[in-house]
Design an enzyme around this catalytic site. Structure first.
Site, short mmCIF file in Angstrom:
data_model
loop_
_atom_site.label_atom_id
_atom_site.label_comp_id
_atom_site.label_asym_id
_atom_site.label_seq_id
_atom_site.Cartn_x
_atom_site.Cartn_y
_atom_site.Cartn_z
N ARG A 298 -1.87 -5.66 3.34
CA ARG A 298 -1.73 -4.74 4.47
C ARG A 298 -0.32 -4.70 5.09
O ARG A 298 0.22 -3.62 5.28
CB ARG A 298 -2.76 -5.13 5.52
N PHE B 232 -14.94 -4.23 0.46
CA PHE B 232 -15.97 -3.23 0.13
C PHE B 232 -15.94 -2.86 -1.35
O PHE B 232 -16.96 -2.49 -1.93
CB PHE B 232 -15.77 -1.96 0.97
N SER C 124 -5.27 4.70 5.97
CA SER C 124 -4.95 3.28 5.85
C SER C 124 -4.60 2.85 4.43
O SER C 124 -3.76 1.97 4.23
CB SER C 124 -6.16 2.49 6.36
N HIS D 160 -5.97 -4.50 1.71
CA HIS D 160 -6.27 -5.46 2.77
C HIS D 160 -6.86 -6.75 2.20
O HIS D 160 -8.01 -7.11 2.49
CB HIS D 160 -7.23 -4.85 3.80
N ARG E 263 0.83 -1.22 0.00
CA ARG E 263 0.00 0.00 0.00
C ARG E 263 0.86 1.26 0.00
O ARG E 263 0.47 2.29 -0.54
CB ARG E 263 -1.01 -0.02 1.14
N GLU F 46 -19.61 2.93 -0.64
CA GLU F 46 -18.78 2.39 -1.72
C GLU F 46 -19.53 2.21 -3.03
O GLU F 46 -18.94 2.25 -4.11
CB GLU F 46 -18.16 1.05 -1.29
N ASP G 97 -8.07 -8.35 11.83
CA ASP G 97 -9.44 -7.90 11.56
C ASP G 97 -10.39 -9.07 11.31
O ASP G 97 -11.60 -8.94 11.47
CB ASP G 97 -9.46 -6.95 10.36
#
Lengths: 306, 247
Positions: free
Chosen positions: A162, A78, A32, A104, A5, A53, A112
Site C-alpha cells: 500500500r 479477499f 485504491s 495491501h 500499486r 470476490e 486498517d
C-alpha cells in the site's frame, strides 16, 4: 517515493494500449488498487464485480477459458484470501491464464489492522500447482512484473503493497559471509543492514528473491555454496512464505544454516507500517542480529564445534 | 420424439452400467437429467462453438454418457469412470475429455465461469442444480449476470428437490425459488424436465433466460425415482439387473 500499486496501475495502461486481450476485474476498490484509469479508457474490457470476490475469480476463469487475459484485482485478504477455493478449483485445476493481483499485503498495510493485513497470501498461492508467485520490490519492478506476467501463460499471483516506498536501484554485494535474501519493499531494510554490517566489518550480499515460484534454484544454490549461510526477510508469515520456500529447497539439496525474518505465527494490528514492522521484529536491527547469529553458527559448524 | 426417447434410454443404461462399474458416484441426479442432456445434444439446439458448462459436476455420468452417445469419444471409455489414468474423472476436468469445458464439482463454481464466458462473447448453456442456490457464490453470479446484457447465456436448473441429506426444502428451503430469481432481474421459465418439447422450446428461446427444469431424481428406474438415498450411491449387481430390465 512511489507505491507498488501505482507501478501496477501504470503497467495496466500500457497493457491496455498494446494488448486487446487484457481485461481487468475489480471488486469495488478501483481507486485504491489503481484500476480506475483502465476502467475509464477501456470500459468494454473492464468488469466491476461488486463486493463479490468469489464470483469475480470464477468470471475471470470463464474469460480466460474464452482466450482473454483477465487481471483480478482487489485486496489480498479477499483475493486470493476469501476466494482461494475458486482460485484452486476454477483457475488452477484448469491451468487457466488468470492474473491475481493482491493489494495491501503485510504489516505495511498499517492502520486498517489485523483483518486487512495479508500475511498468508504467499503461502496459499505458492502451494497451488501451476501458480507463479511474484513479489516486486518497488514501483518500477511492480510495473515491469505486471507486463511480464501478462506475457506468461498460466495462473499468476502478483503481490503489491500500500504505502509509497523508495526505489531500490542497487543491492549491496560486499562479500560472501552471509547472503541476505529479501522480497518486496523490505529489500530497503536489507540494503541498510548490509551497509551497516559492512561498516562493522561483516561482508554480506543482498539478493532480491522476487520470484517465489518457480524459485530461482540456480541462484539460491550458488548463494548457499558461496556464503554457507542465508538470512531471509519478508513481510509475511515465516511459515509458508518466501524463507520457507528457500528452506524447503535447500534442506533437500544443500542445507546451510538459515535465519528467517518475518511474522512469527501472529496476526498484526493497527499502527503505522514502520511501527508495526518494528514491533513484530521485522527491522534493520533484527536483520543485523540474524546475520551475526548465523555467522557464529556457520563458524561453529566449520570448527567442528556446536 | 421417439428417437430422443431411445437416446435418453440408452444414456440412462450407460449411466447405470458405468456407475456400477465405478463402484461409487452419484446416480439420482444423473438419471434425472438424462432427458435435458438428450434434448440439448440431440434436439438440434447446440451450434458449433457453443459451450456447455456443468456446474454441479457430480452428475457428470450423464454428461459423459451423452457426449459418448454424441460421438465425442468412444463409448467403451465410459467404463473407465473414476478409475486410475482415466479421462473420465469423478468430477469433470477442463479439457481432459472432448466436450468438457469446465472443471466442476465444488458447487457454484460453474455458473461464474459460464457468466465469464458469456461476457467474453461466447454462447453458453450452464447446467446446474437447485442445491447450488444454497451457496453464496451462486447468488453473486446471478446478481452480476442479471445486471448485464448477456443474450447468449442460458441457465438450466435441475429442480429435483433432493440433496445428500434429504429433500432440499427440508435441508434449506429455497422457496419462493422462481420469485427469488426473478427479483434479480431474470426472465424465468418453469418446465417439465422430462418433456422433450418443453425442454427444446425453452432452450431455443432467444435471449438471456433461466430454465427451471422440474425433474424426478432417479427417473426411469422405479426403485430409484424420488429417493434422495440414491443421490450419492450406486446400484449393486442385482439392482443393476433390475434397473436395466426397466430401461
Amino acid at each position: 517515493m512511489k507505491s507498488l500499486r501505482d507501478g501496477f496501475g501504470q503497467a495496466l495502461l500500457e497493457l491496455g494500449e498494446k494488448n486487446p486481450k487484457v481485461w481487468v476485474l475489480d471488486a469495488d476498490v478501483q481507486e485504491s488498487v489503481r484500476t480506475l484509469e483502465f476502467a475509464k479508457r477501456w470500459p468494454e474490457r473492464y468488469v466491476e464485480c461488486g463486493v463479490a470476490e468469489q464470483n469475480m475469480m470464477g468470471i475471470a476463469a470463464g474469460l480466460a477459458a474464452a482466450g482473454k487475459i483477465p487481471f483480478v484485482v482487489t485486496y489480498a485478504v479477499f483475493s486470493p484470501g476469501r476466494n482461494w477455493d475458486q482460485l484452486r478449483v476454477s483457475v488452477c485445476c484448469s491451468n487457466l491464464n488468470v492474473k491475481v493481483v493482491g493489494a495491501h499485503t503485510g504489516l505495511m498495510t498499517g492502520p486498517d489492522g489485523m483483518t486487512h493485513e495479508a500475511l498468508e497470501d504467499i503461502a496459499i498461492t505458492r502451494v497451488l500447482p501451476n501458480m507463479l508467485v511474484e513479489v516486486p520490490r518497488d514501483y518500477e519492478r511492480a510495473r515491469v512484473a505486471t507486463l511480464e506476467i501478462a506475457d506468461i501463460v498460466g495462473p499468476s499471483y502478483l503481490r503489491l503493497t500500500r504505502p509509497e516506498t523508495v526505489e531500490i536501484e542497487k543491492l549491496p554485494n560486499y562479500g560472501d559471509e552471509v547472503a541476505i535474501l529479501g522480497c518486496g519493499p523490505l529489500l530497503e531494510f536489507c540494503r541498510q543492514a548490509a551497509e551497516e554490517l559492512h561498516r562493522e566489518g561483516i561482508e554480506t550480499v543482498v539478493v532480491d528473491n522476487h520470484r517465489i515460484k518457480p524459485l530461482d534454484k540456480t541462484m539460491i544454490l550458488k548463494l548457499a555454496r558461496d556464503c554457507g549461510a542465508i538470512v531471509t526477510v519478508e513481510d509475511h508469515q515465516k511459515m509458508g512464505g518466501m524463507g520457507s520456500a528457500v528452506a524447503e529447497f535447500l534442506a533437500m539439496h544443500y542445507p546451510v544454516p538459515m535465519e528467517m525474518i518475518g511474522m512469527d505465527d501472529k496476526f498484526g494490528e493497527s499502527g503505522k507500517p514502520e511501527e508495526l514492522l518494528d514491533k513484530y521484529g521485522i527491522s534493520v536491527i533484527k536483520i543485523k542480529e540474524a546475520v551475526k547469529t548465523i555467522t557464529r553458527r556457520k563458524n561453529n559448524l566449520k570448527g567442528g564445534e556446536n | 420424439m421417439t428417437n430422443l426417447d431411445e437416446k435418453a434410454k440408452e444414456i440412462r443404461r450407460s449411466i447405470i452400467k458405468m456407475l456400477a462399474e465405478a463402484g461409487s458416484g452419484h446416480t439420482a441426479g444423473a438419471m434425472g437429467m438424462a432427458d435435458v442432456f438428450t434434448a440439448l445434444y440431440f434436439g438440434e439446439v447446440l451450434e458449433k462453438n457453443d459451450k456447455v458448462i456443468l456446474s454441479n459436476g457430480h452428475i457428470c455420468p450423464v454428461w459423459y454418457a451423452t457426449l459418448a452417445e454424441a460421438g465425442y469419444f468412444p463409448k467403451e471409455e465410459l467404463m473407465t469412470l473414476r478409475k486410475i489414468n482415466s479421462r473420465l474423472q469423478g468430477h469433470p476436468q477442463y479439457q481432459w475429455l472432448p466436450g468438457v469445458e469446465n472443471t466442476g464439482g465444488p458447487l457454484a463454481q460453474g455458473l461464474s465461469q459460464a457468466v465469464g464466458r458469456a461476457i467474453a462473447g461466447e454462447k453458453v448453456y450452464c447446467l446446474m442444480s437447485d442445491a447450488e442456490f444454497q451457496e453464496g457464490q451462486t447468488w453473486e453470479a446471478i446478481m452480476l449476470a442479471g445486471n448485464k446484457d448477456l443474450p447468449n447465456l442460458k441457465i438450466i436448473i435441475d429442480r429435483n428437490n433432493i440433496q445428500i441429506s434429504g429433500s432440499t426444502d427440508k435441508v434449506m428451503n429455497l422457496e419462493p425459488f422462481v420469485q427469488k430469481l426473478q427479483s434479480f432481474s431474470w426472465k424465468v421459465v418453469e418446465i417439465d424436465g422430462h418433456n422433450f418439447e418443453q425442454i427444446i422450446a425453452a432452450l431455443k428461446t432467444p435471449g438471456k433466460l433461466i430454465i427451471v427444469a422440474k425433474t424426478i431424481p432417479g427417473k426411469g428406474v422405479s426403485f430409484m425415482e424420488g429417493k434422495y438415498e440414491w443421490h450419492g450411491k450406486v446400484p449393486n449387481k442385482e439392482e443393476v439387473e433390475r434397473a436395466l430390465a426397466e430401461l
